[in-house]
Scaffold this active site. Structure first.
Site, mmCIF file in Angstrom:
data_model
loop_
_atom_site.group_PDB
_atom_site.id
_atom_site.type_symbol
_atom_site.label_atom_id
_atom_site.label_comp_id
_atom_site.label_asym_id
_atom_site.label_seq_id
_atom_site.Cartn_x
_atom_site.Cartn_y
_atom_site.Cartn_z
ATOM 1 N N GLU A 199 0.860 -1.380 -0.030
ATOM 2 C CA GLU A 199 0.078 -0.026 -0.114
ATOM 3 C C GLU A 199 0.928 1.193 0.063
ATOM 4 O OE1 GLU A 199 -2.109 -0.381 3.326
ATOM 5 O OE2 GLU A 199 -3.083 2.591 2.664
ATOM 6 N N ASP A 211 -1.307 -0.904 6.044
ATOM 7 C CA ASP A 211 -0.986 -1.013 7.262
ATOM 8 C C ASP A 211 -1.790 -1.187 7.911
ATOM 9 O OD1 ASP A 211 1.063 1.033 6.027
ATOM 10 O OD2 ASP A 211 -0.236 2.688 5.717
ATOM 11 N N ASP A 247 -4.217 -0.376 10.194
ATOM 12 C CA ASP A 247 -5.187 0.831 9.942
ATOM 13 C C ASP A 247 -6.212 0.359 9.581
ATOM 14 O OD1 ASP A 247 -4.290 2.319 8.183
ATOM 15 O OD2 ASP A 247 -3.909 3.810 8.603
ATOM 16 N N ASP A 279 -7.736 2.576 6.984
ATOM 17 C CA ASP A 279 -7.610 2.332 5.110
ATOM 18 C C ASP A 279 -6.974 0.866 5.214
ATOM 19 O OD1 ASP A 279 -8.657 4.696 4.736
ATOM 20 O OD2 ASP A 279 -6.921 5.449 4.971
#
Ligand code: 0RA
Length: 637
Positions: free
Chosen positions: A428, A501, A503, A505
């Site tokens: 990403e 990541d 998180d 997103d």
């Protein structure tokens, strides 16, 4: 046989003991494995016997109970396993069924009209692999009972009372010395029982879990049969027509049931079954469905002048875009072929099912011209989109492995051309991509950075999907092609590792990628080529010793353990915050990293989850996320 032994045991007794011993010695040969799968297989084996009895027309109820002591009870209200003396074996027929290998299915000859043969290893295998088993049969006005230990009867079958009912009840405790652990998966049992209830309409199947203080219970009964199945599969989408099209007919001993409905997403979902067994590899019934549907829609579209005389026929895949269909046949001697023995081979079935569809679905089209017209028009749109897609796809196809110029510019390929040792990290963001490119082992690790979010393929048609630059880069890099073009042999890396990541997103991007892979490159998942990287969240340094923590929950405990003094902590909010060395030692290095393999335990469930997560209905997504908020990690696997 040895004469001396024959004085004590008769020949059958020896056969029985040898049979049971063989099963206990090599359980995997009979039930596939001694892990969770094999354990559940044992349960399904018993359930299948009750289902067969119901399919033969006897009994309307099957109950499965997980008891507190982890034994399993399966009961039905069929005719009851016969209890009379078996003429050759000189013991009850019931005991024969429970102690002699392969005495189950064929036994009774006339008794069974159709039998779900595939699992059919028989009740004797379940008996042999149980610490104890107790069977109760009600028939001929009486209640009979017998108990076994590791497959061996404690005493002959006895009549222990009267009964006005008929039926069979089997309770067994899988043997803890054979199975790795005796842990049942309620959801797995519920899914298969629900499926069996869809496939046998009107049959009531109950599941009760008494392991915990609060009893858990589900009852499955569907008067709509597989029409209810299709509604269930489409429950998170808008369906068209509002009720599935449903056909049911028996012809030449082949009982055929078909249900279909179009929906608002674009993918094709077809599940076929023969004698209640999922035919994953398709077969003659599925081929018959596809060719009849294609012929009918083309005939109809020509009649309405939706396709003109000078135009080509619509292709099957255009007609099946956005379809959900279930095909179920029940026949006398199913022949299962193919690699996993899940392709129906019976040639006669093809003509029968095609004939039934041509007349019944033809009749439906005559009766519902508006529906038929919409189906034709939808197929025309799909066909146009496919033309556009073909052009786009040509851009993604590597013509020849040496034409490196076709590979996407952003891909940092590895030096090795041997796919079995190569891996690709789908990363990403460009900055994390940069670190990964510098930190990796160039010999066998490739890196493909993706910018931002990839397209949600659940809401787009193939032409739009293939116009998406990120997706095109991914397809080209992997080398396999997609959909009908998919060829596993062209896969350029045997580990495809998604690295996003830790998180919200990141998890969204990961789900988008998995949705795409599931819809268009499904074998990559089912053959186990897809992995999820596990980057760390914290780096903690104390006395020059470095520790990485990979989960939020670990932080408090760890800090308490080592004390805060003289400790420095770095919180990685994203992959981009790690330098190449850090990324290497925590996430890339094969010697020290952990990666999670993405597994597809149930394709029907996975289909559901992707529809819920990525489809256009908000309500089911909210419910799902609320229900699963606490175990987000399970979402990926
Ligand atoms: C053989 C023959 C008959 C019934 C069964 C087997 C039978 C087996 C199982 C296993 C679980 N539940 C079952 N229910 C029935 C028919 C015997 C007759 O003619 O009455």
């Amino acid at each position: 046989m040895n004469d001396k032994i024959a004085g004590v045991y008769d020949e059958h007794q020896i056969q029985v003991l040898e049979g049971l011993e063989a099963v206990r010695k090599r359980p995997s040969m009979y039930i596939g494995s001694t892990e969770s799968r094999g354990l559940h297989h044992l349960i399904f084996e018993v359930v299948d016997n009750s289902i067969d009895e119901a399919m033969a027309g006897f009994g309307k109820n099957i109950d499965l109970v997980i008891n507190k002591d982890r034994s399993i009870t399966v009961s039905d209200d069929g005719r009851g396993i016969p209890v009379g003396e078996h003429p050759q074996q000189k013991k009850s027929a019931l005991e024969v069924v429970l102690t002699i290998l392969h005495a189950g299915g064929k036994f009774g000859g006339e008794g069974y009209k159709v039998a779900g043969g595939l699992h059919g290893v028989g009740l004797s295998v379940v008996n042999a692999l149980s610490s104890w088993l107790e069977v109760e049969v009600e028939r001929e006005g009486k209640l009979f009972r017998q108990r076994y230990k590791q497959g061996i009867p404690e005493s002959p079958l006895k009549s222990v009372g009267k009964s006005a009912n008929t039926g069979t009840k089997i309770t067994f405790l899988p043997d803890g010395t054979i199975f790795d652990e005796i842990e049942y998966d309620y959801n797995l049992l519920a899914q298969r029982l629900r499926e069996l209830a869809f496939l046998n309409k009107g049959l009531k199947i109950q599941l009760t879990d008494r392991r915990h203080d609060a009893e858990k219970k589900d009852a499955f009964i569907f008067d709509g049969g597989i029409s209810s199945f299709v509604s269930f599969l489409n429950k998170n989408k808008e369906g068209f027509p509002p009720e599935p099209i449903y056909i049911e007919k028996e012809k030449e001993n082949c009982w055929t049931e078909i249900a279909l409905q179009y929906h608002t997403a674009y993918n094709e979902v077809i599940y076929s079954f023969a004698n209640n067994i999922r035919t994953q590899e398709g077969g003659t019934h599925e081929l018959a469905f596809k060719s009849a549907l294609t012929r009918l829609v083309n005939e109809y579209a020509r009649r309405l002048n939706i396709i003109k005389d000078n135009q080509d026929n619509l292709q099957g895949e255009d007609i099946r875009e956005s379809i959900t269909a279930v095909i179920s046949v029940k026949i006398l001697n199913p022949q299962f072929e193919g690699q996993t023995k899940t392709r129906l081979g019976n040639a006669e079935v093809r003509g029968i099912v095609e004939g039934i569809l041509m007349s019944e679905l033809g009749y439906y089209f005559e009766q519902n011209p508006a529906v038929a017209k919409l189906i034709c028009e939808k197929a025309v749109q799909a066909s146009r989109a496919r033309d556009a897609a073909r052009k786009a796809r040509e851009l993604t196809r590597r013509k020849n492995a040496l034409e490196v110029s076709h590979l996407p510019g952003k891909l940092a390929d590895c030096a090795s051309k041997d796919a079995s040792e190569s891996e690709i990290f789908i990363v990403e963001g460009d900055s994390a991509g940069g670190s990964a490119k510098q930190g990796r082992d160039r010999h066998f690790q490739a890196v493909l950075p993706l910018r931002g979010k990839i397209l949600n393929v659940e809401k787009a048609r193939l032409d739009k999907i293939l116009a998406n630059v990120e997706i095109r880069a991914l397809i080209t890099a992997l080398g396999t092609g997609i959909g009908d073009d998919f060829n596993i042999e062209k896969l350029r890396y045997h580990k495809v590792i998604i690295m996003t990541d830790a998180d919200v997103d990141g998890s969204h991007i990961r789900t988008l990628l998995l949705t795409f892979l599931f819809r268009y490159m499904e074998p990559l998942i089912s053959l186990g080529y897809i992995y999820i990287a596990q980057p760390p969240l914290y780096k903690i340094t104390k006395n020059k010793q470095v520790h990485y923590l990979y989960r939020e929950e670990e932080l408090d405990r760890f800090m308490q353990k080592i004390g805060r003094q003289g400790t420095s902590m770095q919180h990685f909010k994203g992959l981009g915050e790690m330098n190449p060395e850090q990324l290497w030692e925590t996430t890339l290095d094969r010697e020290s990293r952990t990666i999670l393999k993405v597994e597809l335990s149930d394709a029907i469930l996975a289909n559901d989850i992707f529809t819920i997560l990525m489809g256009d209905k908000v309500e089911p997504r909210r419910n799902f996320i609320e229900q699963h908020a606490l175990d987000v990690r399970n979402l990926d696997i």
